[in-house]
Structures are given as structure tokens and as C-alpha cells.
Design a protein around this motif. Structure first.
Motif, PDB file in Angstrom:
ATOM      1  N   VAL A   1     -13.988  -0.886 -20.155  1.00  0.00           N
ATOM      2  CA  VAL A   1     -12.546  -0.905 -20.435  1.00  0.00           C
ATOM      3  C   VAL A   1     -11.813   0.005 -19.447  1.00  0.00           C
ATOM      4  O   VAL A   1     -10.761  -0.347 -18.902  1.00  0.00           O
ATOM      5  N   GLY A   2     -12.353   1.170 -19.190  1.00  0.00           N
ATOM      6  CA  GLY A   2     -11.728   2.097 -18.234  1.00  0.00           C
ATOM      7  C   GLY A   2     -11.700   1.533 -16.826  1.00  0.00           C
ATOM      8  O   GLY A   2     -10.681   1.607 -16.125  1.00  0.00           O
ATOM      9  N   ILE A   3     -12.813   0.960 -16.395  1.00  0.00           N
ATOM     10  CA  ILE A   3     -12.859   0.353 -15.054  1.00  0.00           C
ATOM     11  C   ILE A   3     -11.879  -0.805 -14.959  1.00  0.00           C
ATOM     12  O   ILE A   3     -11.151  -0.941 -13.962  1.00  0.00           O
ATOM     13  N   THR A   4     -11.806  -1.636 -15.976  1.00  0.00           N
ATOM     14  CA  THR A   4     -10.874  -2.771 -15.987  1.00  0.00           C
ATOM     15  C   THR A   4      -9.431  -2.290 -15.922  1.00  0.00           C
ATOM     16  O   THR A   4      -8.616  -2.828 -15.161  1.00  0.00           O
ATOM     17  N   PHE A   5      -9.114  -1.273 -16.724  1.00  0.00           N
ATOM     18  CA  PHE A   5      -7.744  -0.742 -16.736  1.00  0.00           C
ATOM     19  C   PHE A   5      -7.346  -0.215 -15.359  1.00  0.00           C
ATOM     20  O   PHE A   5      -6.276  -0.545 -14.840  1.00  0.00           O
ATOM     21  N   PHE A   6      -8.183   0.604 -14.741  1.00  0.00           N
ATOM     22  CA  PHE A   6      -7.844   1.175 -13.436  1.00  0.00           C
ATOM     23  C   PHE A   6      -7.873   0.119 -12.326  1.00  0.00           C
ATOM     24  O   PHE A   6      -7.112   0.206 -11.365  1.00  0.00           O
ATOM     25  N   SER A   7      -8.701  -0.892 -12.456  1.00  0.00           N
ATOM     26  CA  SER A   7      -8.703  -1.995 -11.488  1.00  0.00           C
ATOM     27  C   SER A   7      -7.393  -2.770 -11.552  1.00  0.00           C
ATOM     28  O   SER A   7      -6.804  -3.111 -10.529  1.00  0.00           O
ATOM     29  N   MET A   8      -6.945  -3.060 -12.763  1.00  0.00           N
ATOM     30  CA  MET A   8      -5.670  -3.780 -12.920  1.00  0.00           C
ATOM     31  C   MET A   8      -4.511  -2.932 -12.402  1.00  0.00           C
ATOM     32  O   MET A   8      -3.604  -3.449 -11.747  1.00  0.00           O
ATOM     33  N   LEU A   9      -4.543  -1.660 -12.692  1.00  0.00           N
ATOM     34  CA  LEU A   9      -3.494  -0.762 -12.204  1.00  0.00           C
ATOM     35  C   LEU A   9      -3.471  -0.740 -10.673  1.00  0.00           C
ATOM     36  O   LEU A   9      -2.403  -0.817 -10.049  1.00  0.00           O
ATOM     37  N   GLY A  10      -4.633  -0.663 -10.043  1.00  0.00           N
ATOM     38  CA  GLY A  10      -4.723  -0.698  -8.579  1.00  0.00           C
ATOM     39  C   GLY A  10      -4.240  -2.023  -8.009  1.00  0.00           C
ATOM     40  O   GLY A  10      -3.532  -2.059  -6.993  1.00  0.00           O
ATOM     41  N   TYR A  11      -4.595  -3.130  -8.659  1.00  0.00           N
ATOM     42  CA  TYR A  11      -4.159  -4.461  -8.201  1.00  0.00           C
ATOM     43  C   TYR A  11      -2.640  -4.575  -8.256  1.00  0.00           C
ATOM     44  O   TYR A  11      -2.019  -5.066  -7.326  1.00  0.00           O
ATOM     45  N   PHE A  12      -2.032  -4.125  -9.355  1.00  0.00           N
ATOM     46  CA  PHE A  12      -0.577  -4.208  -9.466  1.00  0.00           C
ATOM     47  C   PHE A  12       0.120  -3.329  -8.429  1.00  0.00           C
ATOM     48  O   PHE A  12       1.139  -3.717  -7.862  1.00  0.00           O
ATOM     49  N   CYS A  13      -0.412  -2.166  -8.166  1.00  0.00           N
ATOM     50  CA  CYS A  13       0.165  -1.290  -7.125  1.00  0.00           C
ATOM     51  C   CYS A  13       0.062  -1.939  -5.746  1.00  0.00           C
ATOM     52  O   CYS A  13       1.017  -1.923  -4.960  1.00  0.00           O
ATOM     53  N   TYR A  14      -1.088  -2.522  -5.454  1.00  0.00           N
ATOM     54  CA  TYR A  14      -1.285  -3.207  -4.172  1.00  0.00           C
ATOM     55  C   TYR A  14      -0.326  -4.389  -4.032  1.00  0.00           C
ATOM     56  O   TYR A  14       0.296  -4.572  -2.984  1.00  0.00           O
ATOM     57  N   THR A  15      -0.191  -5.192  -5.082  1.00  0.00           N
ATOM     58  CA  THR A  15       0.711  -6.348  -5.059  1.00  0.00           C
ATOM     59  C   THR A  15       2.152  -5.903  -4.862  1.00  0.00           C
ATOM     60  O   THR A  15       2.898  -6.505  -4.089  1.00  0.00           O
ATOM     61  N   LEU A  16       2.547  -4.859  -5.536  1.00  0.00           N
ATOM     62  CA  LEU A  16       3.907  -4.339  -5.392  1.00  0.00           C
ATOM     63  C   LEU A  16       4.176  -3.874  -3.965  1.00  0.00           C
ATOM     64  O   LEU A  16       5.229  -4.178  -3.392  1.00  0.00           O
ATOM     65  N   MET A  17       3.230  -3.181  -3.367  1.00  0.00           N
ATOM     66  CA  MET A  17       3.400  -2.727  -1.984  1.00  0.00           C
ATOM     67  C   MET A  17       3.437  -3.908  -1.019  1.00  0.00           C
ATOM     68  O   MET A  17       4.235  -3.921  -0.076  1.00  0.00           O
ATOM     69  N   ALA A  18       2.596  -4.917  -1.227  1.00  0.00           N
ATOM     70  CA  ALA A  18       2.581  -6.097  -0.352  1.00  0.00           C
ATOM     71  C   ALA A  18       3.893  -6.858  -0.452  1.00  0.00           C
ATOM     72  O   ALA A  18       4.458  -7.286   0.566  1.00  0.00           O
ATOM     73  N   MET A  19       4.394  -7.048  -1.665  1.00  0.00           N
ATOM     74  CA  MET A  19       5.671  -7.762  -1.837  1.00  0.00           C
ATOM     75  C   MET A  19       6.817  -6.975  -1.201  1.00  0.00           C
ATOM     76  O   MET A  19       7.705  -7.551  -0.588  1.00  0.00           O
ATOM     77  N   SER A  20       6.798  -5.677  -1.339  1.00  0.00           N
ATOM     78  CA  SER A  20       7.827  -4.830  -0.739  1.00  0.00           C
ATOM     79  C   SER A  20       7.791  -4.935   0.784  1.00  0.00           C
ATOM     80  O   SER A  20       8.834  -5.034   1.439  1.00  0.00           O
TER      81      SER A  20
ATOM     82  N   GLN B   1       6.625  -7.523   2.566  1.00  0.00           N
ATOM     83  CA  GLN B   1       7.089  -8.856   2.946  1.00  0.00           C
ATOM     84  C   GLN B   1       8.607  -8.945   2.849  1.00  0.00           C
ATOM     85  O   GLN B   1       9.259  -9.540   3.703  1.00  0.00           O
ATOM     86  N   ARG B   2       9.190  -8.376   1.807  1.00  0.00           N
ATOM     87  CA  ARG B   2      10.641  -8.406   1.628  1.00  0.00           C
ATOM     88  C   ARG B   2      11.331  -7.638   2.750  1.00  0.00           C
ATOM     89  O   ARG B   2      12.346  -8.056   3.275  1.00  0.00           O
ATOM     90  N   SER B   3      10.755  -6.525   3.133  1.00  0.00           N
ATOM     91  CA  SER B   3      11.317  -5.732   4.225  1.00  0.00           C
ATOM     92  C   SER B   3      11.273  -6.510   5.544  1.00  0.00           C
ATOM     93  O   SER B   3      12.244  -6.513   6.307  1.00  0.00           O
TER      94      SER B   3
END
Length: 180
Positions: free
Chosen positions: A16-35, A37-39
Motif C-alpha cells: 500500500v505504501g509503495i503504491t501510494f508513493f508511486s501514484m504520487l510520483g506519477y501525478f507529479c511527473y505528469t503535472l510537470m510534463a503537462m506544464s 508542454q503548455r509552456s
């Protein structure tokens, strides 16, 4: 120590801990990638807008400078003659979406504008006046098809020329193209 007092993490808790931190890392990475691309998209659009403003300003300057403006029937090319009889020519190739205009260093020589591809370039004389209108529309860098789109139309501009040619200069007052 008692037999039941030692407590460690179970495999389920670790997963559960690994899954939670993996999802958190994925969302941070996606947010940075979208930012990012928008820039990049904003930069491309700003470059396109800068190209339209550059062309619009240069065309306005040449129309003000000219004492005679000859426009072909479809408005895709025009020749402007100054008091000193020097000629500045503008022409647009609709198939290649390229614009040939006077060079900055020597306005009597043509140069190809390479900072943008253009969807539209047209110049016409306002019927019954000595005013000129023109439209310049550039394609944003990510548009490949060349068809009009909502993003394309944001970069279009139509401006009335500010010259008023006089009969004393020997310029014909006849409308060169039926534009409104």
C-alpha cells in the motif's frame, strides 16, 4: 519479550505504501510534463504572434512610404513605388504558404520570411478611397495541415492603411480591387 509484542510491517502495508508513493510520483511527473508542454505551446504561439506583428508593421510602413501601390487582382502580391522611383515588392505563395517581402538591408531586393508560415496574406484598396486594408494570418508552429482553425484565427489581423495618396503626385485614384 513476549511473543506477540514484536510488530513489524506486513507485506500488505508495504505494498500500500509503495503504491501510494508511486501514484504520487506519477501525478507529479505528469503535472510537470503537462506544464512543460503548455509552456512550449505558449512560446510557439507568441513567436507566431510576433511574426504577424512584424509583418503587419513592415507592410504598414511600406504603404505609408509609397506614392503608388499596384495590387494584382487577387491581392496576393503588390508593388509599391516611392518618390525616388524605388520599388518594394510583396508576394505570397498560397501553395507553399511563404511570403516574399523587401529585405531589411536593401528594400529593393526580395527576401523570404522564414520565421513563420502564413495561411493568408492579402492587400486591397478600400473602394472609393485612397486607404488600403490588409490581412496577415500566420500558422502556429504545430499546425501542419494549413487549414483554418480556431488557433489560427487568433493571429489574424486586418488594419486600415494610413496613407492618403494625392492626385498631385500623379497617382491613379481608381480602385485596384473591389475590396471593402
Amino acid at each position: 519479550m513476549k511473543k506477540g509484542s514484536l510488530r513489524g510491517l506486513t507485506v500488505i502495508e508495504i505494498l500500500v505504501g509503495i503504491t501510494f508513493f508511486s501514484m504520487l510520483g506519477y501525478f507529479c511527473y505528469t503535472l510537470m510534463a503537462m506544464s512543460s508542454q503548455r509552456s512550449a505551446a505558449t512560446t510557439r504561439k507568441n513567436d507566431t504572434l510576433r511574426a504577424v506583428m512584424d509583418i503587419s508593421g513592415r507592410l504598414r510602413r511600406d504603404i505609408k512610404w509609397a506614392v503608388e501601390v499596384k495590387i494584382d487582382k487577387n491581392g496576393r502580391s503588390c508593388k509599391m513605388t516611392g518618390i525616388d522611383k524605388s520599388v518594394r515588392a510583396w508576394s505570397y505563395d498560397k501553395k507553399k504558404k511563404t511570403l516574399e517581402l523587401p529585405a531589411i538591408t536593401d528594400p529593393t531586393r526580395p527576401a523570404l520570411y522564414k520565421l513563420a508560415r502564413f495561411r493568408e496574406f492579402k492587400v486591397w484598396r478600400v473602394k472609393g478611397t485612397c486607404m488600403f486594408k490588409y490581412v496577415v494570418s500566420a500558422l502556429p508552429a504545430e499546425v501542419g495541415s494549413g487549414r483554418p482553425s480556431k488557433t489560427d484565427l487568433k493571429y489574424s489581423t486586418t488594419v486600415s492603411g494610413e496613407v492618403c495618396l494625392s492626385r498631385e503626385l500623379g497617382v491613379s485614384q481608381n480602385p485596384l480591387w473591389n475590396g471593402e
